[in-house]
Structures are given as structure tokens and as C-alpha cells.
Design a protein around this motif. Structure first.
Motif: not given
Length: 249
Positions: A24-28, A65-70
Motif C-alpha cells: 500500500i505504502e512505504i514509510h522511510i 518498536g525501535p528496530r525498524h531500520q528506517g
């Protein structure tokens, strides 16, 4: 159609490669300008993806959480096999000996993700678990699996003992792992249709699951520790099966 969240480079890249139409969409992370992020964003844009620049706080909320790697993606859930029977019929139609990993009581998402990853690497056709004693697929599982949650069918069954019995009727040998088994992993033939059953650390397989197995094997332990993490044990067993299946010469 239900939606879910994937996060981390590996998980999102595999979905981008295998089913881009489901994204659907990608957040970076808008602050990242390193080569890995640039290459990923370029690939996503070339595939026609909707890219949204986000900050770390928003990415953390989306991924939990914080482990999304951006990298976080909202995706439509992929169609799953309707049943274990359907999956096995497809494998048998290709004249391939089924190789199934069965997890009885594995509730930690990190362990499940790692099991899916080794199952993909070893060529297992499915991972099977009971609905009432297992963790389901979630974003953490997908992150740890590094894309394997998208490629290995994960089937949660209502009655594990019944599903094992149905596999037996198809000629699949049910081989359980147990620390007290007399024969080891290296004493059995894993080249034919096989379902390898592993229990959770500590508790092991439930008694009914153990009774349903055709035979039990142990993994030799040469050091001081008494057992392996379930994902490591799965890797050892699956790769021994793969070694026996690879044509010689």
C-alpha cells in the motif's frame, strides 16, 4: 482485505520482490541518506511504490518498536493456502518428497521468525503449529524471518495431533525430537517424506504430540549445555534433511 505492517530492509525488500502489488505504502526515515537507504528507495520508486518520508517517532509507532531500520511498509495480507492438504497435494503433484517443520508450543516471535528463516533456507515446504499453543505471524516475526515469512507457508491448525495423523496417511513419517531419544538425528533416513516435530524449550513436545510421532530422535550434544534453542535445533535438523536429499555426485 486485511492489512499488516512489515518493517526492516529484508522483510520489505522480499515483499517488494515477490508481491509488489500488495504494498500500500512505504514509510522511510527522511533523515537517512546512506547508500543502503538510497538504493532501497530507488528500487521502490522504480517499482512505482508510494513513498512517504517519516520521522523516527512515526516509524516506531507504525512498527511497534525501535528496530525498524528506517523502513516500514503497510501491505495487504497475502493469500494463504486454505489447508495443509492443499499445500501437500501441490508438493506431491510436483513429485517432490514433502519436508515439513512442526512447532509444538513455540510462543516467542523471535524463535518463530528464526525458524521460518532456516525453513526457507533448507527448502521446507511449510511450518505447521497449533492455533492454541503458538505465536501467530506479526511484524516482529516478519522482521526476524528476514523475508521468509513471505515465502514459507505458516499453517496454524486446530488439532495438531489430528494433522500429524493426516500427514501419516499421506505416507509422511513423523519424527519428533527429544533429549531422551535413543537414536540420534544422524541415525535416521530423512530423504523421503518427513515432518520434523520440535517442542518449545524446556517443556518440549506435549505428550499427545509425542505419542503421535512415528519415532523420536535426539541431537547429539558434545559440550556442557543440555539443549539448543528451538530455532537452532530446527536448523540442525532441516539441514541434515537437506544434506540427505541433495543428489550425490
Amino acid at each position: 482485505m486485511s492489512t499488516r505492517v512489515l518493517y526492516g530492509f529484508h522483510a520489505v525488500t522480499v515483499r517488494l520482490k515477490t508481491a509488489p502489488e500488495s504494498i500500500i505504502e512505504i514509510h522511510i526515515d527522511a533523515t537517512r541518506r546512506d547508500a543502503r537507504m538510497r538504493q532501497f528507495a530507488e528500487r521502490a520508486r522504480d517499482a512505482g511504490m508510494k513513498i512517504i518520508d517519516s520521522d523516527d517517532e512515526r516509524l516506531g509507532k507504525l512498527s511497534g518498536g525501535p528496530r525498524h531500520q528506517g523502513v516500514v511498509a503497510r501491505v495487504n495480507a497475502l493469500k494463504q493456502h486454505h489447508s495443509l492438504d492443499e499445500l501437500l497435494e501441490g508438493v506431491e503433484a510436483r513429485q517432490i518428497a514433502p519436508l515439513v517443520l512442526v512447532l509444538d508450543g513455540v510462543t516467542d516471535p523471535h524463535n518463530l521468525g528464526a525458524c521460518l528463516r532456516v525453513a526457507d533456507g533448507a527448502g521446507a515446504h511449510a511450518v505447521v503449529a497449533p492455533k492454541d499453543h503458538a505465536v501467530g505471524l506479526n511484524a516482529t516475526v516478519a522482521k526476524v524471518a528476514s523475508g521468509a515469512a513471505e515465502t514459507v507457508p505458516y499453517l496454524m491448525v486446530t488439532n495438531l495431533a489430528r494433522s500429524l495423523s493426516e500427514m501419516k496417511e499421506r505416507g509422511i513419517r513423523i519424527i519428533g525430537t527429544s533429549d531422551d531419544a535413543e537414536q540420534t538425528l544422524y541415525d535416521v533416513d530423512l530423504s523421503g517424506p518427513v515432518a520434523l516435530v520440535l517442542g518449545a524449550e524446556g517443556a518440549g513436545m506435549r505428550q499427545l504430540t509425542r505419542k503421535t510421532c512415528d519415532e523420536l530422535i535426539s541431537i547429539p550434544m558434545a559440550g556442557a549445555v543440555e539443549s539448543l534453542n528451538v530455532s537452532v535445533a530446527a536448523g540442525v535438523c532441516l539441514y541434515e534433511a537437506l544434506r540427505q536429499r541433495v543428489p550425490k555426485g
